[in-house]
Design a protein around this motif. Structure first.
Motif, PDB file in Angstrom:
ATOM      1  N   ALA A  14       0.990  -1.211  -0.091  1.00  0.00           N
ATOM      2  CA  ALA A  14       0.033  -0.025   0.118  1.00  0.00           C
ATOM      3  C   ALA A  14       0.989   1.255  -0.011  1.00  0.00           C
ATOM      4  CB  ALA A  14      -0.869  -0.207   1.381  1.00  0.00           C
ATOM      5  N   GLY A  15       0.564   2.294  -0.824  1.00  0.00           N
ATOM      6  CA  GLY A  15       1.220   3.349  -0.954  1.00  0.00           C
ATOM      7  C   GLY A  15       2.164   3.433  -2.211  1.00  0.00           C
ATOM      8  N   GLY A  16       2.451   2.202  -2.565  1.00  0.00           N
ATOM      9  CA  GLY A  16       3.297   2.034  -3.633  1.00  0.00           C
ATOM     10  C   GLY A  16       2.717   2.226  -5.184  1.00  0.00           C
ATOM     11  N   SER A  17       3.624   1.795  -6.150  1.00  0.00           N
ATOM     12  CA  SER A  17       3.197   2.365  -7.341  1.00  0.00           C
ATOM     13  C   SER A  17       3.318   1.104  -8.620  1.00  0.00           C
ATOM     14  CB  SER A  17       3.963   3.615  -7.944  1.00  0.00           C
ATOM     15  OG  SER A  17       3.624   4.578  -7.189  1.00  0.00           O
ATOM     16  N   LEU A  18       2.464   1.308  -9.391  1.00  0.00           N
ATOM     17  CA  LEU A  18       2.679   0.049 -10.707  1.00  0.00           C
ATOM     18  C   LEU A  18       2.262   0.920 -11.867  1.00  0.00           C
ATOM     19  CD1 LEU A  18       1.198  -3.000  -9.236  1.00  0.00           C
ATOM     20  CD2 LEU A  18       3.513  -2.750  -9.866  1.00  0.00           C
ATOM     21  N   ARG A  19       3.027   0.597 -13.053  1.00  0.00           N
ATOM     22  CA  ARG A  19       2.507   1.070 -14.227  1.00  0.00           C
ATOM     23  C   ARG A  19       1.939  -0.217 -15.101  1.00  0.00           C
ATOM     24  NH1 ARG A  19       5.522   4.509 -18.997  1.00  0.00           N
ATOM     25  NH2 ARG A  19       6.506   2.755 -19.514  1.00  0.00           N
ATOM     26  N   LEU A  20       1.016  -0.138 -15.540  1.00  0.00           N
ATOM     27  CA  LEU A  20       0.453  -0.973 -16.604  1.00  0.00           C
ATOM     28  C   LEU A  20       0.623  -0.620 -18.080  1.00  0.00           C
ATOM     29  CD1 LEU A  20      -3.046  -1.904 -14.772  1.00  0.00           C
ATOM     30  CD2 LEU A  20      -0.767  -2.906 -14.215  1.00  0.00           C
ATOM     31  N   ASP A  65      -6.882  11.340  -9.093  1.00  0.00           N
ATOM     32  CA  ASP A  65      -5.740  12.309  -8.480  1.00  0.00           C
ATOM     33  C   ASP A  65      -4.774  11.232  -8.243  1.00  0.00           C
ATOM     34  OD1 ASP A  65      -7.830  14.241  -7.062  1.00  0.00           O
ATOM     35  OD2 ASP A  65      -6.812  14.662  -8.925  1.00  0.00           O
ATOM     36  N   ARG A  66      -4.783   9.800  -8.284  1.00  0.00           N
ATOM     37  CA  ARG A  66      -3.945   8.917  -8.002  1.00  0.00           C
ATOM     38  C   ARG A  66      -3.323   8.191  -9.385  1.00  0.00           C
ATOM     39  NH1 ARG A  66      -5.083   4.490  -5.196  1.00  0.00           N
ATOM     40  NH2 ARG A  66      -7.363   4.676  -5.709  1.00  0.00           N
ATOM     41  N   PHE A  67      -4.473   7.992 -10.380  1.00  0.00           N
ATOM     42  CA  PHE A  67      -4.035   6.992 -11.595  1.00  0.00           C
ATOM     43  C   PHE A  67      -3.878   8.177 -12.628  1.00  0.00           C
ATOM     44  CE2 PHE A  67      -5.885   2.718 -10.375  1.00  0.00           C
ATOM     45  CZ  PHE A  67      -5.380   2.750  -9.489  1.00  0.00           C
ATOM     46  N   THR A  68      -3.120   7.772 -13.628  1.00  0.00           N
ATOM     47  CA  THR A  68      -2.970   8.622 -14.890  1.00  0.00           C
ATOM     48  C   THR A  68      -2.929   7.837 -15.998  1.00  0.00           C
ATOM     49  OG1 THR A  68      -1.598  10.183 -13.411  1.00  0.00           O
ATOM     50  CG2 THR A  68      -1.447  10.491 -16.051  1.00  0.00           C
ATOM     51  N   PHE A  69      -3.687   8.133 -17.024  1.00  0.00           N
ATOM     52  CA  PHE A  69      -3.835   7.272 -18.248  1.00  0.00           C
ATOM     53  C   PHE A  69      -2.984   8.231 -19.202  1.00  0.00           C
ATOM     54  CE2 PHE A  69      -6.155   4.981 -21.531  1.00  0.00           C
ATOM     55  CZ  PHE A  69      -5.633   5.904 -22.704  1.00  0.00           C
ATOM     56  N   SER A  70      -2.318   7.537 -19.998  1.00  0.00           N
ATOM     57  CA  SER A  70      -1.433   8.031 -21.060  1.00  0.00           C
ATOM     58  C   SER A  70      -1.304   7.212 -22.293  1.00  0.00           C
ATOM     59  CB  SER A  70      -0.087   8.567 -20.496  1.00  0.00           C
ATOM     60  OG  SER A  70       0.724   7.306 -20.231  1.00  0.00           O
ATOM     61  N   ARG A  71      -0.704   7.666 -23.512  1.00  0.00           N
ATOM     62  CA  ARG A  71      -0.539   6.783 -24.508  1.00  0.00           C
ATOM     63  C   ARG A  71       0.465   7.317 -25.448  1.00  0.00           C
ATOM     64  NH1 ARG A  71      -6.254   8.725 -27.284  1.00  0.00           N
ATOM     65  NH2 ARG A  71      -6.091  11.229 -26.645  1.00  0.00           N
ATOM     66  N   ASP A  72       1.091   6.183 -26.097  1.00  0.00           N
ATOM     67  CA  ASP A  72       2.020   6.714 -27.055  1.00  0.00           C
ATOM     68  C   ASP A  72       1.684   6.096 -28.280  1.00  0.00           C
ATOM     69  OD1 ASP A  72       4.280   6.627 -28.570  1.00  0.00           O
ATOM     70  OD2 ASP A  72       5.709   6.082 -26.991  1.00  0.00           O
ATOM     71  N   PRO A  73       1.007   6.995 -29.244  1.00  0.00           N
ATOM     72  CA  PRO A  73       0.525   6.489 -30.576  1.00  0.00           C
ATOM     73  C   PRO A  73       1.757   5.932 -31.306  1.00  0.00           C
ATOM     74  CG  PRO A  73       0.091   8.699 -30.191  1.00  0.00           C
ATOM     75  CD  PRO A  73       0.877   8.291 -29.040  1.00  0.00           C
ATOM     76  N   TYR A  79      -1.093   3.268 -21.262  1.00  0.00           N
ATOM     77  CA  TYR A  79      -0.403   3.024 -19.798  1.00  0.00           C
ATOM     78  C   TYR A  79      -1.491   3.562 -18.954  1.00  0.00           C
ATOM     79  CZ  TYR A  79       3.857   3.033 -22.744  1.00  0.00           C
ATOM     80  OH  TYR A  79       4.950   2.868 -23.902  1.00  0.00           O
ATOM     81  N   LEU A  80      -1.164   2.704 -17.907  1.00  0.00           N
ATOM     82  CA  LEU A  80      -1.841   3.377 -16.373  1.00  0.00           C
ATOM     83  C   LEU A  80      -1.028   3.415 -15.578  1.00  0.00           C
ATOM     84  CD1 LEU A  80      -4.749   4.031 -15.486  1.00  0.00           C
ATOM     85  CD2 LEU A  80      -5.071   1.879 -14.673  1.00  0.00           C
ATOM     86  N   GLN A  81      -0.464   4.510 -15.186  1.00  0.00           N
ATOM     87  CA  GLN A  81       0.262   4.814 -13.764  1.00  0.00           C
ATOM     88  C   GLN A  81      -0.504   4.824 -12.594  1.00  0.00           C
ATOM     89  OE1 GLN A  81       3.645   5.289 -13.759  1.00  0.00           O
ATOM     90  NE2 GLN A  81       3.503   4.931 -11.614  1.00  0.00           N
ATOM     91  N   MET A  82      -0.186   3.957 -11.775  1.00  0.00           N
ATOM     92  CA  MET A  82      -1.115   3.807 -10.425  1.00  0.00           C
ATOM     93  C   MET A  82      -0.059   4.314  -9.427  1.00  0.00           C
ATOM     94  SD  MET A  82      -3.129   0.419 -11.293  1.00  0.00           S
ATOM     95  CE  MET A  82      -1.885  -0.534 -11.392  1.00  0.00           C
ATOM     96  N   ASN A  83      -0.569   5.412  -8.519  1.00  0.00           N
ATOM     97  CA  ASN A  83       0.166   5.802  -7.488  1.00  0.00           C
ATOM     98  C   ASN A  83      -0.471   5.749  -6.352  1.00  0.00           C
ATOM     99  OD1 ASN A  83       2.273   6.313  -9.136  1.00  0.00           O
ATOM    100  ND2 ASN A  83       1.437   8.534  -9.396  1.00  0.00           N
ATOM    101  N   ALA A  84       0.174   5.767  -5.313  1.00  0.00           N
ATOM    102  CA  ALA A  84      -0.532   5.701  -3.769  1.00  0.00           C
ATOM    103  C   ALA A  84      -1.432   4.540  -3.618  1.00  0.00           C
ATOM    104  CB  ALA A  84      -1.306   7.136  -3.567  1.00  0.00           C
ATOM    105  N   LEU A  85      -1.186   3.540  -4.012  1.00  0.00           N
ATOM    106  CA  LEU A  85      -2.174   2.439  -4.267  1.00  0.00           C
ATOM    107  C   LEU A  85      -2.620   1.806  -3.086  1.00  0.00           C
ATOM    108  CD1 LEU A  85       0.051   0.236  -7.085  1.00  0.00           C
ATOM    109  CD2 LEU A  85      -2.683   0.976  -7.133  1.00  0.00           C
TER     110      LEU A  85
END
Length: 111
Positions: A14-20, A65-73, A79-85
């Motif tokens: 808990a509190g860690g991060s992952l990026r999907l 405010d914890r997860f961020t969606f991004s893409r690389d066309p 991607y889904l950056q997940m913080n403060a899990l």
């Protein structure tokens, strides 16, 4: 035909991060037809983040405010950056692109 390959799940405290990551092969139908979902056994599928028609990103209240969606066309990858899990983020996560689903990747958050 589009195929989606997910990666990046795992076990985190808990509190860690992952990026999907979700890499698409084949023809990408629409740059705006993208979303991340998650599922927990016994619960309704939840849409975590999605690209809206105007190209903006909409997040569920539980991850805003914890997860961020991004893409690389250029890489056909989203991607889904997940913080403060949190432990309640534990679920199988699926990417969706243009009507095609990824295979899912498990995220487990230990408290």
């Amino acid at each position: 035909q589009v195929q989606l390959v997910e990666s990046g799940g795992g076990l985190v405290q808990a509190g860690g991060s992952l990026r999907l990551s979700c890499a698409a092969t084949g023809s990408v139908i629409s740059a705006n037809a993208m979303a991340w979902y998650r599922m927990v056994p016994g619960k309704q599928r939840e849409i975590v983040a999605q690209v809206t028609r105007d190209g903006s990103i909409k997040y569920s209240a539980s991850v805003k405010d914890r997860f961020t969606f991004s893409r690389d066309p250029g890489k056909n990858t989203m991607y889904l950056q997940m913080n403060a899990l949190k432990s309640e983020d534990t679920a199988m996560y699926y990417c969706w692109m243009g009507g095609t689903w990824g295979q899912g990747t498990q995220v487990t958050v230990s408290s």
